[in-house]
Motif scaffolding. Structure first.
Motif, PDB file in Angstrom:
ATOM      1  N   GLU A  84      42.240  18.990 -37.996  1.00  0.00           N
ATOM      2  CA  GLU A  84      42.770  18.732 -39.336  1.00  0.00           C
ATOM      3  C   GLU A  84      43.356  19.998 -39.954  1.00  0.00           C
ATOM      4  O   GLU A  84      44.452  19.973 -40.529  1.00  0.00           O
ATOM      5  CB  GLU A  84      41.639  18.191 -40.230  1.00  0.00           C
ATOM      6  CG  GLU A  84      42.048  17.900 -41.651  1.00  0.00           C
ATOM      7  CD  GLU A  84      42.930  16.681 -41.775  1.00  0.00           C
ATOM      8  OE1 GLU A  84      43.648  16.596 -42.779  1.00  0.00           O
ATOM      9  OE2 GLU A  84      42.903  15.822 -40.875  1.00  0.00           O
ATOM     10  N   LEU A  85      42.643  21.119 -39.807  1.00  0.00           N
ATOM     11  CA  LEU A  85      43.108  22.383 -40.383  1.00  0.00           C
ATOM     12  C   LEU A  85      44.416  22.834 -39.743  1.00  0.00           C
ATOM     13  O   LEU A  85      45.363  23.215 -40.438  1.00  0.00           O
ATOM     14  CB  LEU A  85      42.035  23.456 -40.211  1.00  0.00           C
ATOM     15  CG  LEU A  85      42.366  24.849 -40.723  1.00  0.00           C
ATOM     16  CD1 LEU A  85      42.560  24.842 -42.226  1.00  0.00           C
ATOM     17  CD2 LEU A  85      41.289  25.831 -40.340  1.00  0.00           C
ATOM     18  N   LEU A  86      44.491  22.789 -38.428  1.00  0.00           N
ATOM     19  CA  LEU A  86      45.715  23.220 -37.745  1.00  0.00           C
ATOM     20  C   LEU A  86      46.877  22.267 -37.996  1.00  0.00           C
ATOM     21  O   LEU A  86      48.035  22.692 -38.020  1.00  0.00           O
ATOM     22  CB  LEU A  86      45.456  23.360 -36.249  1.00  0.00           C
ATOM     23  CG  LEU A  86      44.571  24.541 -35.849  1.00  0.00           C
ATOM     24  CD1 LEU A  86      44.302  24.519 -34.359  1.00  0.00           C
ATOM     25  CD2 LEU A  86      45.215  25.845 -36.248  1.00  0.00           C
ATOM     26  N   GLU A  91      52.120  22.050 -40.748  1.00  0.00           N
ATOM     27  CA  GLU A  91      53.077  21.520 -41.709  1.00  0.00           C
ATOM     28  C   GLU A  91      53.527  22.597 -42.687  1.00  0.00           C
ATOM     29  O   GLU A  91      54.709  22.684 -43.038  1.00  0.00           O
ATOM     30  CB  GLU A  91      52.462  20.347 -42.472  1.00  0.00           C
ATOM     31  CG  GLU A  91      52.227  19.116 -41.625  1.00  0.00           C
ATOM     32  CD  GLU A  91      51.475  18.036 -42.373  1.00  0.00           C
ATOM     33  OE1 GLU A  91      51.257  18.188 -43.596  1.00  0.00           O
ATOM     34  OE2 GLU A  91      51.104  17.038 -41.742  1.00  0.00           O
ATOM     35  N   VAL A  92      52.581  23.439 -43.127  1.00  0.00           N
ATOM     36  CA  VAL A  92      52.920  24.527 -44.049  1.00  0.00           C
ATOM     37  C   VAL A  92      53.854  25.518 -43.367  1.00  0.00           C
ATOM     38  O   VAL A  92      54.830  25.987 -43.970  1.00  0.00           O
ATOM     39  CB  VAL A  92      51.635  25.226 -44.552  1.00  0.00           C
ATOM     40  CG1 VAL A  92      51.960  26.486 -45.323  1.00  0.00           C
ATOM     41  CG2 VAL A  92      50.817  24.276 -45.409  1.00  0.00           C
ATOM     42  N   ALA A 109      46.669  26.010 -46.224  1.00  0.00           N
ATOM     43  CA  ALA A 109      46.265  24.678 -45.759  1.00  0.00           C
ATOM     44  C   ALA A 109      44.908  24.297 -46.320  1.00  0.00           C
ATOM     45  O   ALA A 109      44.685  23.143 -46.699  1.00  0.00           O
ATOM     46  CB  ALA A 109      46.229  24.647 -44.237  1.00  0.00           C
ATOM     47  N   VAL A 110      43.988  25.268 -46.390  1.00  0.00           N
ATOM     48  CA  VAL A 110      42.667  25.001 -46.963  1.00  0.00           C
ATOM     49  C   VAL A 110      42.803  24.684 -48.449  1.00  0.00           C
ATOM     50  O   VAL A 110      42.141  23.784 -48.966  1.00  0.00           O
ATOM     51  CB  VAL A 110      41.720  26.191 -46.725  1.00  0.00           C
ATOM     52  CG1 VAL A 110      40.439  26.039 -47.521  1.00  0.00           C
ATOM     53  CG2 VAL A 110      41.395  26.316 -45.248  1.00  0.00           C
ATOM     54  N   GLN A 111      43.662  25.424 -49.145  1.00  0.00           N
ATOM     55  CA  GLN A 111      43.850  25.179 -50.568  1.00  0.00           C
ATOM     56  C   GLN A 111      44.546  23.846 -50.823  1.00  0.00           C
ATOM     57  O   GLN A 111      44.289  23.188 -51.831  1.00  0.00           O
ATOM     58  CB  GLN A 111      44.674  26.308 -51.188  1.00  0.00           C
ATOM     59  CG  GLN A 111      43.937  27.621 -51.245  1.00  0.00           C
ATOM     60  CD  GLN A 111      44.827  28.775 -51.685  1.00  0.00           C
ATOM     61  OE1 GLN A 111      46.029  28.597 -51.853  1.00  0.00           O
ATOM     62  NE2 GLN A 111      44.227  29.959 -51.841  1.00  0.00           N
ATOM     63  N   LYS A 112      45.400  23.428 -49.900  1.00  0.00           N
ATOM     64  CA  LYS A 112      46.169  22.196 -50.073  1.00  0.00           C
ATOM     65  C   LYS A 112      45.313  20.950 -49.853  1.00  0.00           C
ATOM     66  O   LYS A 112      45.431  19.975 -50.591  1.00  0.00           O
ATOM     67  CB  LYS A 112      47.345  22.208 -49.087  1.00  0.00           C
ATOM     68  CG  LYS A 112      48.331  21.100 -49.287  1.00  0.00           C
ATOM     69  CD  LYS A 112      49.496  21.234 -48.324  1.00  0.00           C
ATOM     70  CE  LYS A 112      50.517  20.163 -48.518  1.00  0.00           C
ATOM     71  NZ  LYS A 112      51.640  20.303 -47.580  1.00  0.00           N
ATOM     72  N   LYS A 117      39.068  22.124 -48.540  1.00  0.00           N
ATOM     73  CA  LYS A 117      38.717  23.037 -49.621  1.00  0.00           C
ATOM     74  C   LYS A 117      37.252  22.879 -49.996  1.00  0.00           C
ATOM     75  O   LYS A 117      36.541  23.865 -50.206  1.00  0.00           O
ATOM     76  CB  LYS A 117      39.608  22.754 -50.838  1.00  0.00           C
ATOM     77  CG  LYS A 117      39.502  23.763 -51.941  1.00  0.00           C
ATOM     78  CD  LYS A 117      40.521  23.450 -53.017  1.00  0.00           C
ATOM     79  CE  LYS A 117      40.574  24.524 -54.066  1.00  0.00           C
ATOM     80  NZ  LYS A 117      41.589  24.234 -55.083  1.00  0.00           N
ATOM     81  N   LYS A 118      36.786  21.653 -50.047  1.00  0.00           N
ATOM     82  CA  LYS A 118      35.389  21.391 -50.385  1.00  0.00           C
ATOM     83  C   LYS A 118      34.461  21.867 -49.270  1.00  0.00           C
ATOM     84  O   LYS A 118      33.391  22.410 -49.533  1.00  0.00           O
ATOM     85  CB  LYS A 118      35.205  19.895 -50.624  1.00  0.00           C
ATOM     86  CG  LYS A 118      33.899  19.521 -51.235  1.00  0.00           C
ATOM     87  CD  LYS A 118      33.889  18.043 -51.563  1.00  0.00           C
ATOM     88  CE  LYS A 118      32.621  17.657 -52.281  1.00  0.00           C
ATOM     89  NZ  LYS A 118      32.597  16.228 -52.613  1.00  0.00           N
ATOM     90  N   LEU A 119      34.876  21.683 -48.030  1.00  0.00           N
ATOM     91  CA  LEU A 119      34.051  22.070 -46.882  1.00  0.00           C
ATOM     92  C   LEU A 119      33.961  23.589 -46.732  1.00  0.00           C
ATOM     93  O   LEU A 119      32.895  24.133 -46.480  1.00  0.00           O
ATOM     94  CB  LEU A 119      34.620  21.457 -45.602  1.00  0.00           C
ATOM     95  CG  LEU A 119      33.894  21.771 -44.301  1.00  0.00           C
ATOM     96  CD1 LEU A 119      32.520  21.119 -44.303  1.00  0.00           C
ATOM     97  CD2 LEU A 119      34.698  21.311 -43.121  1.00  0.00           C
TER      98      LEU A 119
END
Length: 167
Positions: A84-86, A91-92, A109-112, A117-119
């Motif tokens: 999911e992260l990659l 995309e970014v 990507a984590v911020q988006k 972001k929660k994890l």
């Protein structure tokens, strides 16, 4: 039809004679010899190493005991989060017209993504450094410009000590 059925059935006497004779091994022993071993990752259909996850679980002393399928499940969760992260970071990177994923793309990507972001909220807060965006990067000075500033590469105090030691 009755002849075809007879060819597929084997009498009990023939199977007992094969098992008791020492010259011809039985079908079961052949199956044991030809048994090929496959990793738990390949059996689970994962890319992440299940054995390595289990080793880290055991060495980490997180629990005295855990189930046999715990490292398989944990490896699957890690693979899902990484995918999911990659995916979002790719995309970014594509939006910024770059072919490589950089640390700044991962951070964005984590911020988006709200789930990521929660994890990863605590780990992002603990990390002191920050990824420098490409627009903020500054090229270092060339060697020619640095050499023109000072004739000697040693500082003034080091030159004074070297001349005093020579006397």
């Amino acid at each position: 039809m009755s002849g075809a059925e007879d060819s597929y059935t084997v009498s009990e006497q023939e199977t007992e004679s094969e098992a008791s004779s020492s010259e011809a091994p039985s079908e079961r022993s052949k199956a044991k010899v030809k048994r090929c071993y496959s990793s738990r990752s390949s059996r689970a259909g994962l890319l992440f190493p299940v054995s390595r996850v289990e080793r880290h679980l055991r060495r980490g002393h997180f629990a005295k005991r855990f189930a046999a399928n715990a490292p398989v499940y944990l490896a699957a969760v890690m693979q899902c989060v990484t995918h999911e992260l990659l995916d979002v970071a790719g995309e970014v990177a594509k939006k910024s017209n770059q072919r490589r994923i950089s640390p700044s793309h991962l951070k964005m990507a984590v911020q988006k993504s709200s789930a990521l972001k929660k994890l990863l909220q605590d780990s992002m807060l603990r990390h002191c450094g920050r990824a420098v965006l490409q627009s903020e990067r500054v090229a270092p000075l060339s060697r020619k410009k640095m050499s023109k500033k000072g004739k000697s590469s040693r500082p003034r105090a080091a030159r004074a000590y070297a001349t005093a030691a020579a006397k």
